[in-house]
Design a protein around this motif. Structure first.
Motif, short mmCIF file in Angstrom:
data_model
loop_
_atom_site.label_atom_id
_atom_site.label_comp_id
_atom_site.label_asym_id
_atom_site.label_seq_id
_atom_site.Cartn_x
_atom_site.Cartn_y
_atom_site.Cartn_z
N LYS A 89 0.80 -1.22 0.00
CA LYS A 89 0.00 0.00 0.00
C LYS A 89 0.84 1.28 0.00
N GLU A 90 2.12 1.22 0.37
CA GLU A 90 2.90 2.44 0.51
C GLU A 90 3.24 3.08 -0.84
N GLY A 91 3.36 2.28 -1.89
CA GLY A 91 3.56 2.87 -3.20
C GLY A 91 2.36 3.71 -3.61
N LEU A 92 1.17 3.15 -3.44
CA LEU A 92 -0.05 3.90 -3.73
C LEU A 92 -0.18 5.12 -2.83
N ALA A 93 0.11 4.94 -1.55
CA ALA A 93 -0.04 6.05 -0.61
C ALA A 93 0.85 7.23 -0.99
N LEU A 94 2.04 6.95 -1.49
CA LEU A 94 2.94 8.01 -1.89
C LEU A 94 2.52 8.67 -3.20
N MET A 95 2.05 7.88 -4.15
CA MET A 95 1.87 8.35 -5.51
C MET A 95 0.44 8.73 -5.85
N ASN A 96 -0.52 8.14 -5.20
CA ASN A 96 -1.92 8.27 -5.60
C ASN A 96 -2.57 9.45 -4.89
N GLY A 97 -1.98 10.65 -5.07
CA GLY A 97 -2.49 11.81 -4.37
C GLY A 97 -2.18 13.10 -5.12
N THR A 98 -2.56 14.20 -4.52
CA THR A 98 -2.51 15.51 -5.19
C THR A 98 -1.35 16.38 -4.73
N ALA A 99 -0.27 15.76 -4.29
CA ALA A 99 0.81 16.53 -3.64
C ALA A 99 1.49 17.50 -4.57
N VAL A 100 1.69 17.14 -5.83
CA VAL A 100 2.43 18.04 -6.73
C VAL A 100 1.60 19.27 -7.05
N MET A 101 0.37 19.07 -7.47
CA MET A 101 -0.46 20.22 -7.82
C MET A 101 -0.72 21.11 -6.59
N THR A 102 -0.90 20.50 -5.42
CA THR A 102 -1.15 21.27 -4.21
C THR A 102 0.09 22.06 -3.80
N ALA A 103 1.25 21.43 -3.89
CA ALA A 103 2.50 22.12 -3.57
C ALA A 103 2.71 23.32 -4.49
N LEU A 104 2.54 23.10 -5.78
CA LEU A 104 2.69 24.20 -6.73
C LEU A 104 1.63 25.27 -6.49
N GLY A 105 0.43 24.83 -6.12
CA GLY A 105 -0.64 25.78 -5.84
C GLY A 105 -0.32 26.68 -4.66
N CYS A 106 0.29 26.12 -3.62
CA CYS A 106 0.68 26.94 -2.46
C CYS A 106 1.68 28.01 -2.87
#
Length: 517
Positions: free
Chosen positions: A198-215
């Protein structure tokens, strides 16, 4: 690499809410990040992983843990292969292209992903959180290509580079130097991490890049709104404009709060508290008279942009989520970045309008038909050298080009959903593309702001030399002095690129403080 001094209080992650300013502090190395040592926080993280392990022992079916990914979710994975599945995920997603995220953005990505996993519903180990915090502490950051995410099923491809780096693969930026991740880990005596189920999905299956750039985009746009207000005040002063277009009673008749705030700031800058019975000139052109209406759109949008981004930042947005208390696995679509996409699409439109506003002010400043007695192109050359010198003529052409490019990029990305991955991802957000577009637009707006700022300061100084010119208002005079500490006046023509690049750097670092900032 020299880092700025850090405050004594670190940012402690315990699953509680963070602000956008917290993200900025970490990305700019003003604060360290540590995980909470509270036993209840660690217990909450570990409960999810224990429940997942128990479910696997009982032959439960969990998407991406006992099955293939995406449209392959109906294909079971043999029990002996479950531990290898996370590596397969980040390996086949290693197809990112384009430029790489800069260091500030990379730090933001790592932090935002860590914040999401600290919510305690992603089924990951506490050790994984420690590894992510380690990257920030040691300034060992994944090399992340910008291109390859459609913004639903998460930022899979760019985040695969984060997962791979934890496992000692691909490349990192190690205190400013690009090198293999394996070397950076080995040098510090840290073994590559092996992702758990599950840790591969937990790391990759999210909105971290767009949210980081959005901040990052949010902070830059908020600053540009205040800078545009100050530049407008300088332009009004330089053009000998009507300072009473920003009358408080006038703006009370159209009660958008941000618009009213911009008008109030202009009144403060121009020392124009109350409109006389007869104004010195009835109506200036729209690029100064309507500046509160243009800049006010940004100011009024900032609160809801902040709300959307803050909610996304503090969300668990991978799939599936693990509710250890209720004993269930929840399959959903929180990886969909629609809110971020909508913020970025609207932000880039509002920001591009700032460029258009400032570009029009610059066009007035350089044109002797409209600048009310200033030299053509704001040339500071002596009278006998005016024919040879051209002042800000080319700068205005450049500003027009940058404005046109910014306006061209305002097409909303979120409406260009594509059906991908064998029609499993058949409706996607395009949030990461929208965020990248927004950052490019903001860079162009900053260039236009630098050009207009340079010219407006020159215009204020030239105006003050005219016989009938009044004193420069105190706030503007102090600001002109501060700008002059960084760039010299334009007398004889010179290449302006170094001046403009320097000003852009100061703007990007939010060098000057305005109003209530």
């Amino acid at each position: 690499m020299t880092h700025p001094a850090e405050p004594t209080a670190p940012l402690i992650l315990d699953g509680g809410a963070l602000s956008l300013e917290d993200v900025l502090d970490v990305t700019q190395r003003r604060r360290r990040v540590t995980l909470s040592t509270a036993p209840e926080f660690r217990a909450r993280i570990e409960r999810g992983q224990r429940f997942l392990a128990r479910l696997l022992k009982e032959d439960g079916v969990v998407y991406g843990v006992t099955t293939g990914y995406g449209d392959a979710c109906t294909r079971p994975v043999a029990h002996q292969d479950i531990d290898d599945l996370p590596r397969q995920l980040y390996t086949f997603h290693g197809c990112g292209m384009g430029q790489i995220l800069d260091i500030e953005a990379a730090r933001a990505v790592v932090l935002v992903r860590l914040v999401s996993l600290c919510q305690g519903v992603s089924g990951v180990s506490f050790e994984l959180l420690e590894r992510l915090a380690w990257l920030l502490e040691h300034d060992v950051l994944p090399v992340i290509p910008e291109e390859g995410s459609v913004g639903a099923s998460g930022d899979l491809t760019p985040l695969s580079y984060l997962a791979a780096v934890l496992c000692g693969e691909r490349e990192v930026i190690d205190n400013g130097t690009r090198r293999p991740a394996s070397d950076a880990l080995a040098e510090r005596g840290l073994a590559p991490y092996r992702l758990k189920p599950k840790e591969g999905l937990a790391l990759m299956n999210g909105t971290a890049v767009m949210t980081a750039l959005g901040c990052l985009a949010f902070a830059r746009c908020a600053y540009l709104a205040q800078l545009s207000t100050r530049i407008t005040a300088l332009s009004v002063q330089a053009l000998d404009g009507n300072p009473y277009h920003f009358d408080a009673e006038l703006f009370a008749a159209k009660p958008h709060p941000g618009q009213q705030q911009v008008a109030a700031r202009l009144r403060q800058d121009l020392h124009a508290p109350r409109t006389p019975r007869n104004s010195p000139r009835l109506q200036d052109r729209y690029s100064t008279r309507c500046a509160p209406h243009v800049i006010g759109v940004v100011e009024d949008a900032l609160p809801w942009w902040r709300q959307f981004l803050t909610n996304e930042l503090n969300s668990a947005n991978d799939n599936p989520l693990i509710d250890a208390e209720a004993g269930k696995v929840m399959h959903g679509g929180h990886f969909y970045g629609g809110h971020v996409a909508f913020v970025m699409d609207s932000l880039k439109q509002a920001a591009a309008n700032l460029a258009d506003l400032l570009d029009r002010q610059l066009a007035l400043l350089v044109d002797s038909r409209y600048n009310h007695g200033l030299p053509s192109n704001l040339s500071g050359a002596s009278a006998e050298r005016l024919a040879l010198n051209h002042g800000y003529k080319a700068v205005q052409i450049g500003a027009s080009a940058w404005t046109a490019e910014a306006l061209k990029l305002t097409m909303p990305a979120s409406v260009f959903s594509r059906s991908t991955e064998c029609h499993n991802q058949d409706k996607v957000s395009m949030g990461t593309i929208a965020a990248r577009d927004a950052l490019r637009v903001l860079t162009l707006v900053e260039q236009v702001a630098a050009a207009t700022l340079h010219a407006a300061v020159q215009g204020v100084e030239l105006r003050s030399r005219l016989n009938d010119a009044g004193a420069v208002p105190e706030r503007l005079a102090a600001f002109v002095d501060s700008v002059r500490r960084d760039v010299a006046p334009l007398a004889e023509d010179r290449a302006m690129d170094s001046d403009l690049n320097h000003l852009c750097g100061l703007i990007r670092r939010r060098h000057w403080r305005f109003y209530d900032a």
